[in-house]
Design an enzyme around this catalytic site. Structure first.
Site, mmCIF file in Angstrom:
data_model
loop_
_atom_site.group_PDB
_atom_site.id
_atom_site.type_symbol
_atom_site.label_atom_id
_atom_site.label_comp_id
_atom_site.label_asym_id
_atom_site.label_seq_id
_atom_site.Cartn_x
_atom_site.Cartn_y
_atom_site.Cartn_z
ATOM 1 C CE LYS A 8 1.714 -2.617 5.098
ATOM 2 N NZ LYS A 8 0.981 -1.488 4.594
ATOM 3 C CG ASP A 133 5.407 -0.586 6.412
ATOM 4 O OD1 ASP A 133 4.810 -0.016 7.408
ATOM 5 O OD2 ASP A 133 4.910 -0.454 5.316
#
Ligand code: C5P
Length: 283
Positions: A8, A133
């Site tokens: 990401k 995350d």
């Protein structure tokens, strides 16, 4: 079972406050990108075996994929073990959620492999126990992410641009970046504009709104981050920003010749270089 574990970038990261447990309340816009590790998860008789093409990767509890497997085995009373093979392509200590992506992939794979029938939301809640995350990596879509990373709201992405990733040789420990962070101005949102730009496809707004509160802190540990940013802007990219706690810098452009010029320029250096793009939703 084969599964791709996607990296990401943070188009925005604002530190909103600090909790009593030392974790930081964040407001972020996160996007999956076209860069992934390849993971194979298979049933074995017992235990957890981790293998990797990267000899520096820990194969014990220090590896987030190991902790994900252990949690699943214990929580769901699974009577067999798993072998996890990780082919690493996402750099580590990079702010690209490389470790969390692997952990998320293990949750998703084991849910299927052992027919646990858990929803994505249930997997994300489990994932939040071992890494901030991981919930985002499990949901796998462009999102506004708040809390310490557990609260995720999907946003529609209408931005279409090309991205170059540059990671200097030196990485940054997430923990170190957060412990050293200077106080931020919590009264103003720097993230609302980024979400608005993405939803409306307003590239001009996006390029002036990219924001990361951790960038100046991580730049103190890795000064190359600033050099890289300056070089990217000189080459002609429209904007650039450090992702997460760094040390990767991403740069955006709509122009293929600028993308290629940046790629060629940094390929000559010791940096990790990769052309990529945002993935709206991982299948
Ligand atoms: O959850 P994760 O293991 O990815 O976090 C690594 C470190 O980053 C934590 O130990 C904490 O110091 C810091 N962190 C934080 N606030 C967050 C996420 C991470 O302070 N929201």
């Amino acid at each position: 079972m084969k599964i791709k574990a996607y990296a990401k970038i943070n188009l925005g990261l604002q530190v909103i406050g600090k909790r009593d447990d030392g974790y930081h309340e964040l407001d972020m816009v996160m996007a999956p990108i076209d860069l992934h590790d390849l993971i194979y998860v298979d049933k074995i008789k017992e235990g957890i075996i981790i293998e990797s093409n990267n000899p520096t990767m820990p194969t014990n509890e220090k590896n987030i994929a190991y902790r994900a497997a252990k949690l699943m085995i214990e929580r769901f009373n699974i009577k067999s073990g798993v072998k996890i093979q990780i082919f690493k392509h996402i750099p580590t200590q990079a702010g690209l959620a490389g470790g969390s992506a692997d952990g998320a992939a293990v949750f998703i794979a084991m849910n299927k492999l052992f027919n646990l029938g858990l929803t994505k939301n249930e997997l994300a809640i489990l994932g939040s126990e071992i890494g901030s995350d991981i919930p985002f990596c499990i949901q796998g879509c462009v999102s506004r992410v708040t809390g310490v990373g557990e609260s995720i709201r999907k946003i529609n992405n209408n931005i279409n641009c090309k991205i170059l990733l540059i990671k200097p040789k030196k990485g940054v420990s997430t923990k170190k970046a957060f412990t050293s962070i200077a106080a931020s101005n919590f009264d103003i949102s720097y993230i609302d504009d980024i979400e608005a730009a993405i939803v409306t496809g307003d590239y001009a707004l996006l390029k002036k709104s990219l924001y990361n509160d951790l960038e100046s802190t991580s730049t103190q540990f890795v000064p190359e981050i600033m050099d890289i940013k300056n070089q990217l802007l000189d080459i002609g990219f429209d904007a650039c920003l450090m992702s997460g706690s760094g040390s990767t810098v991403f740069a955006i452009t709509k122009d293929d010749s600028i993308l290629n010029a940046g790629y060629t320029h940094f390929k000559k250096s010791k940096c990790f270089v990769r052309k990529t793009s945002i993935i709206n939703e991982i299948e």
